[in-house]
Design a protein around this motif. Sequence first.
Motif, mmCIF file in Angstrom:
data_model
loop_
_atom_site.group_PDB
_atom_site.id
_atom_site.type_symbol
_atom_site.label_atom_id
_atom_site.label_comp_id
_atom_site.label_asym_id
_atom_site.label_seq_id
_atom_site.Cartn_x
_atom_site.Cartn_y
_atom_site.Cartn_z
ATOM 1 N N ALA A 127 0.812 -1.220 0.000
ATOM 2 C CA ALA A 127 0.000 0.000 0.000
ATOM 3 C C ALA A 127 0.843 1.266 0.000
ATOM 4 O O ALA A 127 0.307 2.360 -0.199
ATOM 5 N N ASN A 128 2.150 1.142 0.231
ATOM 6 C CA ASN A 128 3.036 2.311 0.262
ATOM 7 C C ASN A 128 3.723 2.441 -1.091
ATOM 8 O O ASN A 128 4.576 1.633 -1.456
ATOM 9 N N GLN A 129 3.371 3.471 -1.841
ATOM 10 C CA GLN A 129 3.887 3.644 -3.196
ATOM 11 C C GLN A 129 5.358 4.039 -3.230
ATOM 12 O O GLN A 129 5.987 3.996 -4.301
ATOM 13 N N ASP A 130 5.924 4.436 -2.109
ATOM 14 C CA ASP A 130 7.344 4.800 -2.071
ATOM 15 C C ASP A 130 8.257 3.578 -1.969
ATOM 16 O O ASP A 130 9.472 3.695 -2.124
ATOM 17 N N ILE A 131 7.697 2.400 -1.711
ATOM 18 C CA ILE A 131 8.500 1.190 -1.562
ATOM 19 C C ILE A 131 8.608 0.480 -2.905
ATOM 20 O O ILE A 131 7.609 0.072 -3.500
ATOM 21 N N LEU A 132 9.848 0.332 -3.395
ATOM 22 C CA LEU A 132 10.100 -0.288 -4.692
ATOM 23 C C LEU A 132 10.204 -1.807 -4.598
ATOM 24 O O LEU A 132 9.824 -2.522 -5.523
#
Length: 266
Positions: A234-239
């Motif tokens: 759910a965290n878009q900053d995590i690649l």
Amino acid sequence: MKNSLSASLADCQSQQDHRKIKIHRVGVKGLRYPIEVRDKNFESQHTVATVSLLVDLPHHFKGTHMSRFVEVLNAHGRMVHVCNVFSIVHELQKKLHAETAHVIMEFPYFIEKIAPVTGSKGLVDYQVRFEAAAYLDETDFVMWVTVPVTTLCPCSKAISDRGAHNQRGYVSVAIRFVQTIWIEDVIEMVEASASSPIYSLLKRPDEKYVTELAFDNPVFVEDLVRNVALRLNANQDILWYRVEAENMESIHNHAAYACVEKELET
């Protein structure tokens, strides 16, 4: 005087080696070093890291200059965060004439936890590892956070008339990210995925609450890694991430283990 003395001493490391075998990682490990780490609630906290500083060594050199690793680390001071750790990596490349360089720092990170009923305060330690690397102009950074949790077995709860077995579990989360992710936020995601968080100080009303909370939220080790993965997704900053969970089973002489990993997008 010092420079002239150094010039007169043999430089064995720079001698030619004729075995034609490149060394992929060489350097120093187990170096204890005081650092300051960015803290979400208190700006920074002091801790002690175990540090590894490593570079590659071309096949034609006999050895690397070990003292230079410590010189580079000392020259960058004690404040360590995601941005400035790369200055250490690039300086290692430059100072050691290396194509690749690695900086690994592992340290305890402390958070003040408040007991759920009485509000009693106590510090809980979490193990954190920064892994920074550079290959020529390309860089990579991975943050590992290991979080202790309580888990309660759903099967044991379903089949037992009097209670269920529970255990302490350890969840290790490794992430690559676009924007900085706070250590505290990773810990919060993991604790919300378990049967109950861990506390250092619990009075009797707190112990009753935590025990019942775990009983009401049973999770297998498989549930644990999936729950964490959902929150990371759910965290878009995590690649990219890797989640490992290990439950130290209370009724077996072995541990239960599960792992889930998100592939890097290319």
